[in-house]
Scaffold this motif. Sequence first.
Motif, PDB file in Angstrom:
ATOM      1  N   SER A 151       8.315  12.439  18.953  1.00 31.40           N
ATOM      2  CA  SER A 151       9.239  11.816  17.991  1.00 31.40           C
ATOM      3  C   SER A 151       9.099  12.425  16.604  1.00 31.40           C
ATOM      4  N   ASP A 152       7.861  12.874  16.225  1.00 30.67           N
ATOM      5  CA  ASP A 152       7.673  13.504  14.917  1.00 30.67           C
ATOM      6  C   ASP A 152       8.434  14.823  14.831  1.00 30.67           C
ATOM      7  N   LEU A 153       8.355  15.595  15.917  1.00 30.90           N
ATOM      8  CA  LEU A 153       9.097  16.866  15.929  1.00 30.90           C
ATOM      9  C   LEU A 153      10.597  16.611  15.985  1.00 30.90           C
ATOM     10  N   ARG A 154      11.007  15.588  16.719  1.00 31.74           N
ATOM     11  CA  ARG A 154      12.428  15.279  16.841  1.00 31.74           C
ATOM     12  C   ARG A 154      13.012  14.854  15.492  1.00 31.74           C
ATOM     13  N   ASP A 155      12.190  14.183  14.657  1.00 29.35           N
ATOM     14  CA  ASP A 155      12.649  13.766  13.337  1.00 29.35           C
ATOM     15  C   ASP A 155      12.614  14.903  12.326  1.00 29.35           C
ATOM     16  N   GLY A 156      11.887  15.991  12.660  1.00 27.42           N
ATOM     17  CA  GLY A 156      11.821  17.125  11.739  1.00 27.42           C
ATOM     18  C   GLY A 156      11.017  16.838  10.494  1.00 27.42           C
ATOM     19  N   THR A 157       9.986  15.957  10.592  1.00 27.34           N
ATOM     20  CA  THR A 157       9.136  15.629   9.434  1.00 27.34           C
ATOM     21  C   THR A 157       8.430  16.893   8.965  1.00 27.34           C
ATOM     22  N   PRO A 158       8.656  17.345   7.726  1.00 24.05           N
ATOM     23  CA  PRO A 158       8.182  18.680   7.296  1.00 24.05           C
ATOM     24  C   PRO A 158       6.693  18.918   7.485  1.00 24.05           C
ATOM     25  N   HIS A 159       5.844  18.025   6.944  1.00 23.98           N
ATOM     26  CA  HIS A 159       4.405  18.323   7.000  1.00 23.98           C
ATOM     27  C   HIS A 159       3.871  18.292   8.432  1.00 23.98           C
ATOM     28  N   MET A 172       0.856  -1.187   0.000  1.00 16.74           N
ATOM     29  CA  MET A 172       0.000   0.000   0.000  1.00 16.74           C
ATOM     30  C   MET A 172       0.891   1.235   0.000  1.00 16.74           C
ATOM     31  N   SER A 173       0.725   2.154  -0.963  1.00 17.21           N
ATOM     32  CA  SER A 173       1.568   3.336  -1.077  1.00 17.21           C
ATOM     33  C   SER A 173       1.219   4.355  -0.005  1.00 17.21           C
ATOM     34  N   LYS A 174       2.239   5.054   0.465  1.00 13.29           N
ATOM     35  CA  LYS A 174       2.030   6.075   1.481  1.00 13.29           C
ATOM     36  C   LYS A 174       1.573   7.368   0.818  1.00 13.29           C
ATOM     37  N   ALA A 175       0.712   8.122   1.552  1.00 13.08           N
ATOM     38  CA  ALA A 175       0.220   9.392   1.030  1.00 13.08           C
ATOM     39  C   ALA A 175       1.352  10.416   1.026  1.00 13.08           C
ATOM     40  N   LYS A 176       1.370  11.258  -0.017  1.00 23.07           N
ATOM     41  CA  LYS A 176       2.383  12.309  -0.115  1.00 23.07           C
ATOM     42  C   LYS A 176       1.817  13.618   0.414  1.00 23.07           C
ATOM     43  N   HIS A 177       2.633  14.359   1.127  1.00 21.43           N
ATOM     44  CA  HIS A 177       2.209  15.630   1.725  1.00 21.43           C
ATOM     45  C   HIS A 177       3.016  16.756   1.085  1.00 21.43           C
ATOM     46  N   PHE A 178       2.300  17.847   0.750  1.00 20.75           N
ATOM     47  CA  PHE A 178       2.943  18.974   0.078  1.00 20.75           C
ATOM     48  C   PHE A 178       2.755  20.248   0.904  1.00 20.75           C
ATOM     49  N   TYR A 179       3.641  21.176   0.708  1.00 21.76           N
ATOM     50  CA  TYR A 179       3.508  22.517   1.276  1.00 21.76           C
ATOM     51  C   TYR A 179       4.176  23.469   0.298  1.00 21.76           C
ATOM     52  N   THR A 180       3.803  24.731   0.391  1.00 21.98           N
ATOM     53  CA  THR A 180       4.367  25.726  -0.526  1.00 21.98           C
ATOM     54  C   THR A 180       5.452  26.532   0.177  1.00 21.98           C
ATOM     55  N   GLU A 181       6.329  27.082  -0.627  1.00 25.99           N
ATOM     56  CA  GLU A 181       7.389  27.935  -0.074  1.00 25.99           C
ATOM     57  C   GLU A 181       6.786  29.168   0.560  1.00 25.99           C
ATOM     58  N   GLU A 182       5.686  29.691  -0.036  1.00 22.02           N
ATOM     59  CA  GLU A 182       5.032  30.873   0.522  1.00 22.02           C
ATOM     60  C   GLU A 182       4.492  30.578   1.915  1.00 22.02           C
ATOM     61  N   GLU A 183       3.901  29.368   2.063  1.00 19.49           N
ATOM     62  CA  GLU A 183       3.384  28.992   3.369  1.00 19.49           C
ATOM     63  C   GLU A 183       4.508  28.921   4.393  1.00 19.49           C
ATOM     64  N   TRP A 233       1.647  25.839  11.996  1.00 14.71           N
ATOM     65  CA  TRP A 233       0.532  26.633  11.477  1.00 14.71           C
ATOM     66  C   TRP A 233      -0.509  26.905  12.561  1.00 14.71           C
ATOM     67  N   GLN A 234      -0.814  25.922  13.378  1.00 14.12           N
ATOM     68  CA  GLN A 234      -1.835  26.126  14.408  1.00 14.12           C
ATOM     69  C   GLN A 234      -1.393  27.164  15.433  1.00 14.12           C
ATOM     70  N   ILE A 235      -0.106  27.140  15.773  1.00 15.06           N
ATOM     71  CA  ILE A 235       0.386  28.143  16.728  1.00 15.06           C
ATOM     72  C   ILE A 235       0.327  29.533  16.104  1.00 15.06           C
ATOM     73  N   VAL A 278      14.219  25.933   9.339  1.00 21.67           N
ATOM     74  CA  VAL A 278      13.213  25.770  10.385  1.00 21.67           C
ATOM     75  C   VAL A 278      13.026  24.301  10.760  1.00 21.67           C
ATOM     76  N   PHE A 279      13.147  23.386   9.788  1.00 14.99           N
ATOM     77  CA  PHE A 279      12.941  21.970  10.086  1.00 14.99           C
ATOM     78  C   PHE A 279      14.082  21.404  10.928  1.00 14.99           C
ATOM     79  N   GLU A 280      15.297  21.854  10.632  1.00 10.90           N
ATOM     80  CA  GLU A 280      16.438  21.394  11.417  1.00 10.90           C
ATOM     81  C   GLU A 280      16.369  21.917  12.835  1.00 10.90           C
ATOM     82  N   ARG A 281      16.023  23.190  12.980  1.00 11.20           N
ATOM     83  CA  ARG A 281      15.992  23.780  14.322  1.00 11.20           C
ATOM     84  C   ARG A 281      14.792  23.290  15.135  1.00 11.20           C
ATOM     85  N   ALA A 282      13.741  22.859  14.394  1.00 12.79           N
ATOM     86  CA  ALA A 282      12.575  22.323  15.109  1.00 12.79           C
ATOM     87  C   ALA A 282      12.908  21.024  15.816  1.00 12.79           C
ATOM     88  N   LYS A 283      13.966  20.343  15.366  1.00 17.94           N
ATOM     89  CA  LYS A 283      14.342  19.075  15.981  1.00 17.94           C
ATOM     90  C   LYS A 283      14.766  19.245  17.443  1.00 17.94           C
TER      91      LYS A 283
END
Length: 548
Positions: free
Chosen positions: A96-104, A1-12, A111-113, A36-41
């Motif tokens: 663990s998701d934040l520690r891995d720096g998963t972009p989406h 079963m293929s995993k869903a792909k997540h996208f975001y824009t540079e503007e976002e 975004w919620q903050i 931001v993704f590296e520092r979020a780790k």
Amino acid sequence: MSKAKHFYTEEEKRGLVEFLNTEVPEAKVDPQTDEVFERAKMGVLFCQLIEALEPGTLTGQIKFSPKTPFECNHNHILCIEGAKKIGCKVINIGASDLRDGTPHLVLGIFWQIVRHGLLKKVKQLSDINLDLPPEQILLMWINHHLKTAGVKRVVTNFGSDLMDGEVLTHVLHQVDPENCSLAPLDIADLENRAETILENADKTGCRKFVNASDIVQGNARMNLAFVATIFSKFPNIGDTNKELALENELQKLREENQKLNQVNSELTGSLNNLKQQLDDTKTSHNNLEESLNDVKQQLDDTKTSHDNLKVSLNDVKQQLDDTLNAHSKLKEDHDQLQRDYIDVNEQRDNLEQEKDKLSNPVSHKECEEALAKANAEIELLKARILELENLLQSQTTPINPPPTSKTLNVIIRQGWLSKESGRATIALPKISFSLIRRASVSSGIGKQFQRRWFILKGEFLSYYKDPSNVSKPNGAIYLRSARVFELTKEASLVKTQQQSEFAFELTTDEENRTYVIYASSFDDRRAWTEAIKQVKATHFTLYGKPPK
């Protein structure tokens, strides 16, 4: 079963980082890269942003320079708990998701903050003295500028209502007419129009979060952030609180009216359904009445059938009594016939002895004739005894159900037979005993046999001269009390005047008559006698096996 792909824009991403840098100046995250993704780790950035927006939210001390995974995990837990406290919906996001720096996932909680911070500013900067959610304030702010511009549109969402760019063009023109013209409205291509709108917004310093595709595709989340950014710079509406209050009340009245219309529509539908159910109920009631009448009629028919069955039962009881009486009489006759049979045998033996002694040829011939007749009578007695034994055995068979009209009209067997045209009786020689002298014996002496077409159907054995005309029989034998038995070869020749070896007799109590009938072969005779016995077993048997 293929995993869903997540996208975001540079503007976002850039808009979120710029908001972070504004609220937390010491962060200094490059919005043009993926820093931001590296520092979020490490978990420091988002904790700082939450504390900047809502001071005192975090329950623990931030590890600003985490050196171990444990300290990073500590910061991530603080971040997630703090986000929940300020109203963010943190679903399927763990430390663990934040520690891995998963972009989406990082951008999801980011975004919620930011959304919380944007809407908080909207509430703080608004001069509308109404207790409304920030989103509602933004919609009222947009509609106010549209009304001021003379645009007859009402915006109710940040998605589809903003896709054509018309609303954003008028709003930007109202808040900064010098930098934002109405020129985008002259551009037919929506993508190019949206890009021109963002160029105007860039002149006001408000081009954040969105790109042209977000506007054209109705990205409600990014459009909300974009509108909130414009509002944060141009929050004033002017002295229109009363007008907005009235508009708000009017909007509430519209919503209430819409709800009432919906309720009215639902009630109308329910009323129609009730009417239909009432009609269905009436129809069902009528059907039930008809069914009840049918049941009553069936009950009456059942009562009538019950009464008829009672009458039939009484008839059966009477038949039983008659059968028991007949059984007693038959037993007596059987015993008497046994005794006579013994006597006749003794007499025959005596005749044999006398024959040897006689020297007169005439007397010898008379004795032979008498002996032949005695033998014939013995055969008849044997047949009669066999018949009586069968009748005695028939007294133990259960009563069969009465025949139906269907079975009465079925032809069981049909074909050619020869029947005796009349009945005659002869006296036996003086050597016979009293019972033999009293017996009425069917004989072929002086009688003619007629070939007839016989039909066995229901309770009758009918006969006709012509098989092509069977509408009216020449005669019929009622089989209820009839007794049938096959004659021996010798008796058949005697009865039929030497015409056939395959004769049988039918004796009826109703007519007090014995019919002599013969078939063309042994098998034909056996088929007819068995068929007659089967008819009697089906229609007339009370107890015991059917009469033979």
